[in-house]
Design a protein around this motif. Structure first.
Motif, mmCIF file in Angstrom:
data_model
loop_
_atom_site.group_PDB
_atom_site.id
_atom_site.type_symbol
_atom_site.label_atom_id
_atom_site.label_comp_id
_atom_site.label_asym_id
_atom_site.label_seq_id
_atom_site.Cartn_x
_atom_site.Cartn_y
_atom_site.Cartn_z
ATOM 1 N N MET A 1 0.842 -1.180 0.000
ATOM 2 C CA MET A 1 0.000 0.000 0.000
ATOM 3 C C MET A 1 0.889 1.245 0.000
ATOM 4 O O MET A 1 1.748 1.400 0.858
ATOM 5 C CB MET A 1 -0.892 -0.016 1.235
ATOM 6 C CG MET A 1 -1.817 1.124 1.343
ATOM 7 S SD MET A 1 -2.912 0.855 2.751
ATOM 8 C CE MET A 1 -3.768 2.371 2.760
ATOM 9 N N GLU A 2 0.676 2.101 -0.934
ATOM 10 C CA GLU A 2 1.474 3.319 -1.060
ATOM 11 C C GLU A 2 0.869 4.436 -0.216
ATOM 12 O O GLU A 2 -0.350 4.633 -0.217
ATOM 13 C CB GLU A 2 1.520 3.741 -2.521
ATOM 14 C CG GLU A 2 2.385 4.947 -2.764
ATOM 15 C CD GLU A 2 2.413 5.348 -4.223
ATOM 16 O OE1 GLU A 2 2.871 6.446 -4.503
ATOM 17 O OE2 GLU A 2 1.947 4.560 -5.066
ATOM 18 N N ILE A 3 1.718 5.149 0.489
ATOM 19 C CA ILE A 3 1.256 6.270 1.304
ATOM 20 C C ILE A 3 1.239 7.517 0.441
ATOM 21 O O ILE A 3 2.231 7.848 -0.211
ATOM 22 C CB ILE A 3 2.175 6.476 2.518
ATOM 23 C CG1 ILE A 3 2.129 5.240 3.422
ATOM 24 C CG2 ILE A 3 1.763 7.718 3.293
ATOM 25 C CD1 ILE A 3 3.116 5.280 4.556
ATOM 26 N N ILE A 4 0.097 8.193 0.432
ATOM 27 C CA ILE A 4 -0.046 9.408 -0.356
ATOM 28 C C ILE A 4 -0.304 10.565 0.605
ATOM 29 O O ILE A 4 -1.260 10.530 1.386
ATOM 30 C CB ILE A 4 -1.211 9.289 -1.358
ATOM 31 C CG1 ILE A 4 -0.964 8.116 -2.295
ATOM 32 C CG2 ILE A 4 -1.404 10.586 -2.115
ATOM 33 C CD1 ILE A 4 -2.135 7.797 -3.196
ATOM 34 N N LEU A 5 0.581 11.568 0.568
ATOM 35 C CA LEU A 5 0.429 12.744 1.423
ATOM 36 C C LEU A 5 -0.167 13.890 0.631
ATOM 37 O O LEU A 5 0.265 14.166 -0.487
ATOM 38 C CB LEU A 5 1.789 13.171 1.974
ATOM 39 C CG LEU A 5 2.517 12.180 2.863
ATOM 40 C CD1 LEU A 5 3.868 12.743 3.266
ATOM 41 C CD2 LEU A 5 1.708 11.836 4.081
ATOM 42 N N ASN A 6 -1.153 14.549 1.225
ATOM 43 C CA ASN A 6 -1.692 15.730 0.564
ATOM 44 C C ASN A 6 -0.890 16.958 1.010
ATOM 45 O O ASN A 6 0.049 16.860 1.798
ATOM 46 C CB ASN A 6 -3.188 15.890 0.826
ATOM 47 C CG ASN A 6 -3.499 16.062 2.293
ATOM 48 O OD1 ASN A 6 -2.670 16.491 3.070
ATOM 49 N ND2 ASN A 6 -4.731 15.728 2.676
ATOM 50 N N ASP A 7 -1.237 18.121 0.487
ATOM 51 C CA ASP A 7 -0.472 19.336 0.765
ATOM 52 C C ASP A 7 -0.468 19.682 2.253
ATOM 53 O O ASP A 7 0.532 20.165 2.779
ATOM 54 C CB ASP A 7 -1.029 20.512 -0.035
ATOM 55 C CG ASP A 7 -0.728 20.376 -1.514
ATOM 56 O OD1 ASP A 7 0.219 19.638 -1.860
ATOM 57 O OD2 ASP A 7 -1.442 20.996 -2.319
ATOM 58 N N TYR A 8 -1.582 19.432 2.936
ATOM 59 C CA TYR A 8 -1.650 19.721 4.369
ATOM 60 C C TYR A 8 -0.606 18.906 5.126
ATOM 61 O O TYR A 8 0.125 19.439 5.958
ATOM 62 C CB TYR A 8 -3.049 19.430 4.913
ATOM 63 C CG TYR A 8 -3.105 19.478 6.418
ATOM 64 C CD1 TYR A 8 -3.149 20.699 7.076
ATOM 65 C CD2 TYR A 8 -3.087 18.303 7.179
ATOM 66 C CE1 TYR A 8 -3.185 20.754 8.457
ATOM 67 C CE2 TYR A 8 -3.120 18.360 8.555
ATOM 68 C CZ TYR A 8 -3.165 19.581 9.188
ATOM 69 O OH TYR A 8 -3.187 19.639 10.552
#
Length: 51
Positions: free
Chosen positions: A1-8
């Motif tokens: 599972m890939e971790i995706i970070l948003n701008d926040y």
């Protein structure tokens, strides 16, 4: 599972890293650390007693 970070999350992580770098360069004295821990303990007890 890939971790995706948003701008926040990217912003928060950058601020945390900046803060960690600052405190590495400016460590607290033992007395200042104890004073802050004592204050936090008093604040926690005050908030718990108000419940």
């Amino acid at each position: 599972m890939e971790i995706i970070l948003n701008d926040y999350h990217k912003k928060v992580n950058a601020e945390m890293r900046k803060s960690m770098e600052y405190w590495k360069e400016h460590p607290l004295s033992r007395n200042e650390s104890l004073k802050r821990l004592r204050l936090l303990r008093e604040q926690r007890l005050a908030s718990l007693s108000n419940c």
